[in-house]
Design an enzyme around this catalytic site. Structure first.
Site, PDB file in Angstrom:
ATOM      1  N   GLY A   1       0.847  -1.178   0.000  1.00  0.00           N
ATOM      2  CA  GLY A   1       0.000   0.000   0.000  1.00  0.00           C
ATOM      3  C   GLY A   1       0.888   1.234   0.000  1.00  0.00           C
ATOM      4  O   GLY A   1       1.921   1.269   0.665  1.00  0.00           O
ATOM      5  N   CYS A   2       0.490   2.227  -0.764  1.00  0.00           N
ATOM      6  CA  CYS A   2       1.379   3.382  -0.939  1.00  0.00           C
ATOM      7  C   CYS A   2       1.574   4.146   0.354  1.00  0.00           C
ATOM      8  O   CYS A   2       2.698   4.513   0.711  1.00  0.00           O
ATOM      9  CB  CYS A   2       0.873   4.295  -2.054  1.00  0.00           C
TER      10      CYS A   2
END
EC number: 1.2.1.38
Lengths: 347, 347, 347, 347
Positions: free
Chosen positions: D149-150
């Site tokens: 996940g960024c």
């Protein structure tokens, strides 16, 4: 009654916003606008959006030009208002939008600003909860008022209700603010260029050096704190105006979601310009653009043991010029909302 | 006197802007707000920036809910206002912010819109020069008014003075407009997503298909044109609001810089909301953000043989909701500027 | 083979972009970076995004520091490159990203720039159609190349195909460009501040004064025009990079939609970096952000009698630094696309 | 050697970014691109910026179309990759850019996502410090990799060095992130419209509900934490891409400015794509736009007793597609930086 008004620093962002708001104020009449390097120019050459002032020319900023008005707004760089304010008429209402008259502590002043210390005037955030009553009580009849720092007042309004009610811990407050560049004024600095800011976010004054920190702590002490500590990080984001302050605090022992919400809704019950949003709602800065409104959303994060307060303010209005005019209204005994809008310009 | 007001389409951008402006109108009182899919919700759940309306709930948009008001503003999709307007009270002042009642020519309607033709109402751009007088003359006492297309009125105000004065050629007009996405409404379309638009400019309706073209031509005919042709290209640029229209026209034989400037300054002499800037000044859209002002800059390009007119308008105010309210004021005999600001929210 | 490279003006936007692109060029090795007021600083203190150059320090911009390299890129203010270029090694490939060596006509230079006239170098827009062949033919083996003005090359690429094919009229061209502020460089000017530009569009150099006008006319003459006239209006819009140029021209007698489309698709058939989009498609500037690509959309507006050409270019890449590197590749006999990307960074 | 590649979800932002990066990867050859509702269209009709793929057409996303490739990138909504991945070739390298294979704890999955639990693959953040070594050690030879996940990877990279070195307290971490809307994908939601976001900042998932929280905690446990708690508030700000994460933690007893700085510089010494900036420097998101770089600035706030870590990442590159490709390079034994740039596209 019509009050004669002078606005110094009228070529800058705070000065321009004062003029924009005063144009809608039925009892204020702008007679004099002053500036420094732009003196001699028509106001609209420098502030082309202020179309109701096409008749005004910028005079030089000096005491002589500012004297003789019922109300004088100072929107000058730090240090300049302190110097000039001593020369103004005693009976005039003087409102300083700069930092020179905000801090009561000379030590704080020396640590964060330096140079001559001018002493504190009445702080212009009417809704600010104090251990007894609100800051409003001290503004009635005042003749010298210090409009707040935009970031400071946003954070103070965010956290003071919890401090006063004892539902949050005053130690270990953490605030991160997304702010637009107009808070930095018209300064010609590379990092404020559009090319640099468009599409980009950045942090500044990281690690506790921001000048609004002692101002926040002072306000929280008024609400009952003893020695509040706050980690404070402002982020520059690509919107011309607006502050979105995310402030978190540890829940005090015994506090829960209900007592937390009650602390904030009680503090601002009946307020026009500070509104607590319903559970689950959080504000956008667009909601308050151009308005004198502070919108506050509130959540309790049980897992992290923290209250999270998200506040949106227009830095130039509720954060500066609107606070100044609202405070002036109170000082003069006018209806507090005169000339101020509660509705944001969105989208 | 207080006029009771209903606003349909109150969950959209035009409806929201009507409400924002009416909040400052001392004689208009909003009694009813209606919507379609958002009916039943509190207004501020959908329009969180409209803090002075926390007491209102959105009703269903239908004739029954809209009847019984002194003034009804329709801010509905094309086709919808035409259908509902027949069912409203005859004596109510009805102002349509949609396209349904703008075009006099059924052929134009068929070519650019299609579907039922509803016929034209009085066109709500008061300052628009006509061969004799202005459009204002037709608005006094009107009970049915069509607020303009935002792009169309901006271009019509830009070019009509030159047409009427005979200083520009009506053939071969060229306009390119930089516009913000709010003109497209809240439609959920991929190209209107922030990810798509931030940092990017694009053209749409290229090659003569934009629906505002016949509306511009109609306005220019009112100013004296016979069969004006216009190349019209709108550009979507990353600002929420605003239109910056660059319109160019060939100089008519015998026209020069002086006669050109005179054509525009004469047309708008004494106007509050349409202002021609001094030689060498050109407007920014920020100068009119939130204001009911159209600012116009003018240059003659001798080498190219063209007049260049740059106009800035807030599409939601002077382009839509402000024009509607200004026209309503005229229709009702109120001071034309009631509830409308001339100053932009800048920076 | 590895070519040693010096980049002057490395602290500015064009210089920075040259360095960003060269980092991906397998045969170019940056040995020297120079600047003026920032000399002595690490490059990444001024250009923090150029992480592959953490080892470089900015030297003073002077001939001594620039001599002795296979390739010298000049990214200096107008007037400065002309002065320094006489002192560089004759056998070096020198590419000027400034204006000093673009114009062949001393009269044009005097009218639009003034000061010393330095004479024209080979113009660095390889794909530009000329009456015979393309500009590429003149770049092979060149040792002195003038990279184009970003607006000028965008418009020249937009219109030259139609001029060469005789399908448009060279008189009465009209172009409006939406451009980002990085084209104006890092200059500290009030109108380039983020506060001024965010959320706002404005026009500048209105009325025929922009310096890229003679450069466009020169390029169109190379494509066969005699005395082209163009109304040229640039708009500053809030995106850091990008040019969206909308150029319109009257259809030549006998031209139709098919012959128009053929003119453009023929001109750019086989080109990597100039692509004509299919009927009905128009480019966004985001599509070419960071890329050396010019995307062109085309429509014929029958009612207005005009061709409309919409072109998107990254002003710093295809408009400046990419054009410089592409031209250098050709001059040196390298594959033309070396080190250059065709894909934009979107969204 | 050339590896055949399939990219699913090629019409979305993550899929598009994978393709943009792979275009510069000398050993990856895209054979198949798939989508859902856009299947059948040319890729460039949906992703017009990907000019090097004009030959590709979007196929339907299903296992049949994805099988038979050396590498399969999944860029699908949560739930979809888990379902399809079981049907892919065992010997293919499969990299999931979705959330389905990130969490080891089924309880976390159930609490934050729900639905089928698919189990964890190797986590694709090579530089992430673990109590022993880095996450890179687990990626060599892997055939199933979960891209991060960024937001989660940005925060994990920000805090893990301090956790591992014992210089910060794992309890009471506080992170506020300014993020662009592209992290939310192309979803058609009102709050993601440009009109809503331009000029505005807002918070979402306030109060501990964001799905990246357990992913951060997992990564911090790998670095030595036991039961870290984090207050995590993301802010949507008007930039298309980018994450600026401000993470603060209490100093552990005995830690000071020197030991803090050493913790981070030691953790990332020799890393190409994670760089710790010198004292007093803090990153902008523009510095990493389009790049696979995480830039980290660090300060100790003595008064507040907190370390402040500011990290900038491009959510689509280092946060997603770049991490995926970097991890694939490691898994396949290729040089880790192949096809990835360290330089941001600024300004």
């Amino acid at each position: 009654m019509t009050y004669s008004v002078a606005v110094s620093g009228a070529s800058g962002y705070a000065g321009g916003e004062l003029l924009r708001l005063i144009a809608d104020h039925p009892e204020f009449d702008v007679r004099t606008v002053t500036a420094h390097s732009n003196a001699g120019q028509p106001l609209t050459a420098v502030q082309p959006h202020l179309r109701s002032y096409t008749h005004l020319t910028l005079a030089e900023t000096n005491a002589e030009n500012l004297r003789g008005h019922d109300i004088v707004f100072l929107a000058l760089p730090h240090g300049a208002s302190g110097a000039i304010s001593a020369e103004l008429d005693e009976h005039s209402l003087v409102i300083d939008c700069g930092a020179d008259h905000r801090l009561e502590s000379e030590a704080d002043w020396a640590a964060f600003y330096g140079g001559d210390f001018f002493g504190a005037w009445q702080y212009g955030v009417p809704e600010l909860p104090r251990t007894k009553g609100t800051q409003r009580d001290r503004l009635a009849g005042a003749t010298r008022i210090a409009a707040p720092g935009c970031n400071a007042s946003t954070v103070a309004l965010s956290l003071a209700p919890g401090i006063r009610a004892g539902v949050i811990d005053e130690r270990d407050l953490v605030t991160v603010l997304a702010v637009g560049p107009s808070g930095a004024g018209k300064s010609l600095k590379t990092h404020l260029l559009a090319s640099e800011m468009l599409g980009s976010a950045s942090a500044y004054a990281v690690g506790g050096s921001h000048r609004h920190i002692p101002e926040i702590q002072q306000a929280l002490r008024w609400a009952g704190a003893n020695a509040p500590t706050i980690s404070f990080t402002p982020l520059l984001v690509p919107m011309s105006r607006g502050i979105l302050a995310t402030s978190t605090a540890k829940l005090a022992p015994g506090a829960d979601a209900a007592s937390v919400r009650a602390a904030w809704t009680d503090a601002y019950a009946g307020e026009t310009f500070v509104q607590v949003l319903p559970e689950g709602q959080f504000p956008r800065t667009a909601d308050v653009l151009g308005a004198n409104t502070a919108l506050i959303g509130l959540a309790v994060d049980e897992a992290a043991g923290r209250v999270v307060v998200v506040a949106a303010v227009d830095n130039l209005v509720k954060g500066t010029a609107g606070a100044a005019i609202q405070s002036a209204n109170i000082a003069l005994g006018l209806p507090e909302a005169t000339g101020l809008s509660v509705n944001g310009v969105a989208p």
